[in-house]
Write a protein that holds these residues in place. Structure first.
Motif, PDB file in Angstrom:
ATOM      1  N   PRO A   1       3.708  -9.105  -5.564  1.00  0.00           N
ATOM      2  CA  PRO A   1       4.479  -9.532  -4.389  1.00  0.00           C
ATOM      3  C   PRO A   1       4.984  -8.375  -3.517  1.00  0.00           C
ATOM      4  CG  PRO A   1       5.811  -9.744  -6.362  1.00  0.00           C
ATOM      5  CD  PRO A   1       4.434  -9.350  -6.814  1.00  0.00           C
ATOM      6  N   CYS A   2       4.930  -7.158  -4.028  1.00  0.00           N
ATOM      7  CA  CYS A   2       5.460  -6.026  -3.264  1.00  0.00           C
ATOM      8  C   CYS A   2       4.669  -4.767  -3.607  1.00  0.00           C
ATOM      9  CB  CYS A   2       6.933  -5.812  -3.602  1.00  0.00           C
ATOM     10  SG  CYS A   2       7.691  -4.430  -2.750  1.00  0.00           S
ATOM     11  N   VAL A   3       4.268  -4.030  -2.566  1.00  0.00           N
ATOM     12  CA  VAL A   3       3.604  -2.744  -2.756  1.00  0.00           C
ATOM     13  C   VAL A   3       4.371  -1.714  -1.934  1.00  0.00           C
ATOM     14  CG1 VAL A   3       1.502  -1.406  -2.424  1.00  0.00           C
ATOM     15  CG2 VAL A   3       1.345  -3.795  -3.128  1.00  0.00           C
ATOM     16  N   ILE A   4       4.906  -0.725  -2.640  1.00  0.00           N
ATOM     17  CA  ILE A   4       5.673   0.328  -1.986  1.00  0.00           C
ATOM     18  C   ILE A   4       4.756   1.515  -1.701  1.00  0.00           C
ATOM     19  CG2 ILE A   4       7.588   1.964  -2.229  1.00  0.00           C
ATOM     20  CD1 ILE A   4       8.869  -0.103  -4.171  1.00  0.00           C
ATOM     21  N   VAL A   5       4.777   1.966  -0.459  1.00  0.00           N
ATOM     22  CA  VAL A   5       4.107   3.208  -0.090  1.00  0.00           C
ATOM     23  C   VAL A   5       5.223   4.250  -0.052  1.00  0.00           C
ATOM     24  CG1 VAL A   5       2.723   4.406   1.624  1.00  0.00           C
ATOM     25  CG2 VAL A   5       2.404   1.943   1.280  1.00  0.00           C
TER      26      VAL A   5
END
Length: 97
Positions: A15-19
């Motif tokens: 649900p979430c991908v942090i760059v």
């Protein structure tokens, strides 16, 4: 490096991908629904939003890149940092227009 492809693949599963140093892409699942007026069913879908305040590295993207590219974790983080610097430079150049 295929950064956008890696982010896309991860958003399919998480649900979430942090760059790290840039921000987070967050998905929200929208249920299917029926439009009575149009008499149509609409399938479930994911909406993607971006939060520039979530910038701490959770390791998900770096681990994925390290696995896919057969790199060390540290090298993957270095490549992400280089890509983020490039993205920030590009965005800054738009601000000066």
């Amino acid at each position: 490096m295929k950064m956008t492809q890696y982010i896309s693949a991860l958003l399919y599963r998480y649900p979430c991908v942090i760059v790290p140093g840039f921000g987070a892409f967050i998905t929200e699942i929208q249920s299917s629904f029926y439009d009575v007026e149009k008499q149509l069913f609409f399938p479930p879908q994911k909406r993607i939003s971006f939060n520039r305040n979530i910038v701490n590295n959770d390791g998900l993207l770096a681990n994925h890149i390290a696995t896919q590219e057969r790199l060390s974790y540290e090298e993957a983080v270095t490549r992400i940092q280089a890509m983020v610097a490039d993205w920030n430079n590009t965005l800054t150049s738009f601000d000066s227009l």
